[in-house]
Design a protein around this motif. Sequence first.
Motif, PDB file in Angstrom:
ATOM      1  N   GLY A   7     -36.447  62.493  49.322  1.00  0.00           N
ATOM      2  CA  GLY A   7     -37.509  62.337  50.275  1.00  0.00           C
ATOM      3  C   GLY A   7     -38.640  63.233  49.898  1.00  0.00           C
ATOM      4  N   TYR A   8     -38.158  64.583  49.100  1.00  0.00           N
ATOM      5  CA  TYR A   8     -39.233  65.334  48.791  1.00  0.00           C
ATOM      6  C   TYR A   8     -39.709  64.747  47.554  1.00  0.00           C
ATOM      7  CZ  TYR A   8     -40.891  69.802  46.455  1.00  0.00           C
ATOM      8  OH  TYR A   8     -41.423  70.831  45.869  1.00  0.00           O
ATOM      9  N   TRP A   9     -39.018  64.316  46.508  1.00  0.00           N
ATOM     10  CA  TRP A   9     -39.629  63.907  45.340  1.00  0.00           C
ATOM     11  C   TRP A   9     -40.530  62.497  45.411  1.00  0.00           C
ATOM     12  CZ3 TRP A   9     -40.161  67.425  41.647  1.00  0.00           C
ATOM     13  CH2 TRP A   9     -39.312  68.302  41.720  1.00  0.00           C
ATOM     14  N   GLY A  10     -39.954  61.931  46.321  1.00  0.00           N
ATOM     15  CA  GLY A  10     -40.602  60.445  46.797  1.00  0.00           C
ATOM     16  C   GLY A  10     -41.854  60.719  47.356  1.00  0.00           C
ATOM     17  N   THR A  11     -42.096  61.828  48.192  1.00  0.00           N
ATOM     18  CA  THR A  11     -43.319  62.180  48.854  1.00  0.00           C
ATOM     19  C   THR A  11     -44.329  62.701  47.839  1.00  0.00           C
ATOM     20  OG1 THR A  11     -42.243  62.779  50.783  1.00  0.00           O
ATOM     21  CG2 THR A  11     -44.395  63.503  50.348  1.00  0.00           C
ATOM     22  N   LEU A  12     -43.757  63.502  46.791  1.00  0.00           N
ATOM     23  CA  LEU A  12     -45.000  63.930  45.705  1.00  0.00           C
ATOM     24  C   LEU A  12     -45.287  62.755  44.814  1.00  0.00           C
ATOM     25  CD1 LEU A  12     -43.322  67.526  44.431  1.00  0.00           C
ATOM     26  CD2 LEU A  12     -44.981  66.844  46.386  1.00  0.00           C
ATOM     27  N   ASN A  13     -44.105  61.944  44.530  1.00  0.00           N
ATOM     28  CA  ASN A  13     -44.587  60.640  43.917  1.00  0.00           C
ATOM     29  C   ASN A  13     -45.455  59.975  44.386  1.00  0.00           C
ATOM     30  OD1 ASN A  13     -43.354  59.239  41.421  1.00  0.00           O
ATOM     31  ND2 ASN A  13     -43.485  57.473  43.152  1.00  0.00           N
ATOM     32  N   TYR A  14     -45.677  59.545  45.665  1.00  0.00           N
ATOM     33  CA  TYR A  14     -46.608  58.944  46.121  1.00  0.00           C
ATOM     34  C   TYR A  14     -47.981  59.715  46.419  1.00  0.00           C
ATOM     35  CZ  TYR A  14     -49.465  55.683  48.797  1.00  0.00           C
ATOM     36  OH  TYR A  14     -50.425  54.934  49.127  1.00  0.00           O
ATOM     37  N   ALA A  15     -47.765  60.886  46.722  1.00  0.00           N
ATOM     38  CA  ALA A  15     -49.052  61.743  46.520  1.00  0.00           C
ATOM     39  C   ALA A  15     -49.810  61.421  45.084  1.00  0.00           C
ATOM     40  CB  ALA A  15     -48.768  63.033  46.769  1.00  0.00           C
ATOM     41  N   HIS A  16     -49.096  61.384  44.404  1.00  0.00           N
ATOM     42  CA  HIS A  16     -49.687  61.332  42.946  1.00  0.00           C
ATOM     43  C   HIS A  16     -50.403  59.813  43.019  1.00  0.00           C
ATOM     44  CE1 HIS A  16     -49.305  59.714  38.471  1.00  0.00           C
ATOM     45  NE2 HIS A  16     -50.338  60.542  38.381  1.00  0.00           N
ATOM     46  N   ILE A  17     -49.796  58.653  43.375  1.00  0.00           N
ATOM     47  CA  ILE A  17     -50.292  57.458  43.283  1.00  0.00           C
ATOM     48  C   ILE A  17     -51.296  57.153  44.011  1.00  0.00           C
ATOM     49  CG2 ILE A  17     -49.591  54.918  43.925  1.00  0.00           C
ATOM     50  CD1 ILE A  17     -47.012  55.646  42.667  1.00  0.00           C
ATOM     51  N   LEU A 188     -38.325  53.852  43.745  1.00  0.00           N
ATOM     52  CA  LEU A 188     -38.761  53.626  42.400  1.00  0.00           C
ATOM     53  C   LEU A 188     -37.715  54.845  41.403  1.00  0.00           C
ATOM     54  CD1 LEU A 188     -42.526  52.796  42.487  1.00  0.00           C
ATOM     55  CD2 LEU A 188     -40.958  51.545  41.501  1.00  0.00           C
ATOM     56  N   ASN A 189     -37.747  55.957  42.139  1.00  0.00           N
ATOM     57  CA  ASN A 189     -37.087  56.963  41.490  1.00  0.00           C
ATOM     58  C   ASN A 189     -35.847  56.790  41.451  1.00  0.00           C
ATOM     59  OD1 ASN A 189     -39.386  58.592  41.088  1.00  0.00           O
ATOM     60  ND2 ASN A 189     -39.178  59.769  43.141  1.00  0.00           N
ATOM     61  N   LEU A 190     -35.202  56.126  42.402  1.00  0.00           N
ATOM     62  CA  LEU A 190     -33.785  56.138  42.251  1.00  0.00           C
ATOM     63  C   LEU A 190     -33.461  54.779  41.399  1.00  0.00           C
ATOM     64  CD1 LEU A 190     -32.693  56.376  45.991  1.00  0.00           C
ATOM     65  CD2 LEU A 190     -31.826  57.889  44.152  1.00  0.00           C
ATOM     66  N   GLY A 191     -34.252  53.769  41.634  1.00  0.00           N
ATOM     67  CA  GLY A 191     -33.981  52.832  40.666  1.00  0.00           C
ATOM     68  C   GLY A 191     -34.211  52.999  38.770  1.00  0.00           C
ATOM     69  N   SER A 192     -34.966  53.873  38.718  1.00  0.00           N
ATOM     70  CA  SER A 192     -35.473  54.266  37.353  1.00  0.00           C
ATOM     71  C   SER A 192     -34.228  55.072  36.771  1.00  0.00           C
ATOM     72  CB  SER A 192     -36.752  54.886  37.185  1.00  0.00           C
ATOM     73  OG  SER A 192     -36.685  56.033  37.650  1.00  0.00           O
ATOM     74  N   MET A 193     -33.336  55.615  37.385  1.00  0.00           N
ATOM     75  CA  MET A 193     -32.424  56.571  36.832  1.00  0.00           C
ATOM     76  C   MET A 193     -31.312  55.753  36.429  1.00  0.00           C
ATOM     77  SD  MET A 193     -33.559  59.337  37.087  1.00  0.00           S
ATOM     78  CE  MET A 193     -32.400  60.375  36.547  1.00  0.00           C
ATOM     79  N   GLY A 194     -31.001  54.277  36.837  1.00  0.00           N
ATOM     80  CA  GLY A 194     -29.961  53.684  36.126  1.00  0.00           C
ATOM     81  C   GLY A 194     -28.519  54.339  36.365  1.00  0.00           C
TER      82      GLY A 194
END
Length: 245
Positions: A7-17, A188-194
Motif C-alpha cells: 500500500g505504501y509503495w503503490g501510493t507513491l507509485n501512483y503519485a508519480h503517475i 503493477l508492482n506485484l505483477g512486475s516482480m515475477g
Amino acid sequence: MPLTCCGYWGTLNYAHIWLSVDAMILGELRKDGGVFTKHSLSETLRLYSVRRGFPSLEKDTNGRDISAVVELVNEKLCKVPEELEARAEQCIELAKDMQIIGLTVGRQVSAATKLSWFLSPDNWTVYDSYAARALGVADPKKFYAKLQGIGGNTESGFATLCSAIGTSLEASEWSQLRPARIIDGILLNLGSMGSNARDAISQRRAAQLAGLVEGLPKSGGDRLMRRARSVQTQLDELGLGTRLQ
C-alpha cells in the motif's frame, strides 16, 4: 519501509503517475468539455506507451485518421456502466470496433481501458498485463471479474478497497489521488516482480520513488509519505497489508 508494504509503495507509485501524466491530461479534458480532442487523445496514447497500436495516427498528416479515433472513442465512451465487468465489456467492444475499421493493429483493449479511465475516472482502473499477472489471470474479462472480488469479497472487494484508501487520503493535500489507480499501482508492482512476488516492489523502483519524495518540497514529501503510510494501515486492517490476491 519494507519492500512488502504494497500500500505504501503503490501510493507513491501512483503519485508519480498522477504528477507526471494523469493530472495534466485530466486538466486538458476539463478545458475541452470532458471529451477527447486530437491532441489530448494522441498525448494519452503516447504517455501511456500504447500509441504503437495506432499506426494510422502517424500516416495521415491531415489528421483524418486520428479524427476517426477521437469521434469513435467519444461516442462509445460517452456513458459508462457502473459495474466493472460491464464496463470492461464496453472497452472490449470499442477495441473490436477500432480494429474492424482499421484504426489499430490488433485489438487494443488495454488502450481502450485507459481512454475510458480519462473520460470517467471514478471507480475504474486500467487493464495491464502486469496488473493481471498479479491476480493470476491474463484475459481482460477475467481480470475485472477477479478485481471485483479482490481480497475475498466477491461482491464488493474493489469498492471496499477504494473506500478504505479514499479514507486515508481525504482532507489532505493528496486527496486528488485516485484510490482505484493506487490499487493499480499495487498490482503493477506485484505483477512486475515475477518469481519474487512476495515483495511489493523492486529495489530499483523503490529507489526511484524515494527520489521522487526527496524531489518534492519537504512539506509535500513528508505529507505524501504520511498518506502512503495511512493507506498501508488501512490495508493492514483489512488483512491485505502484504499482498492482494
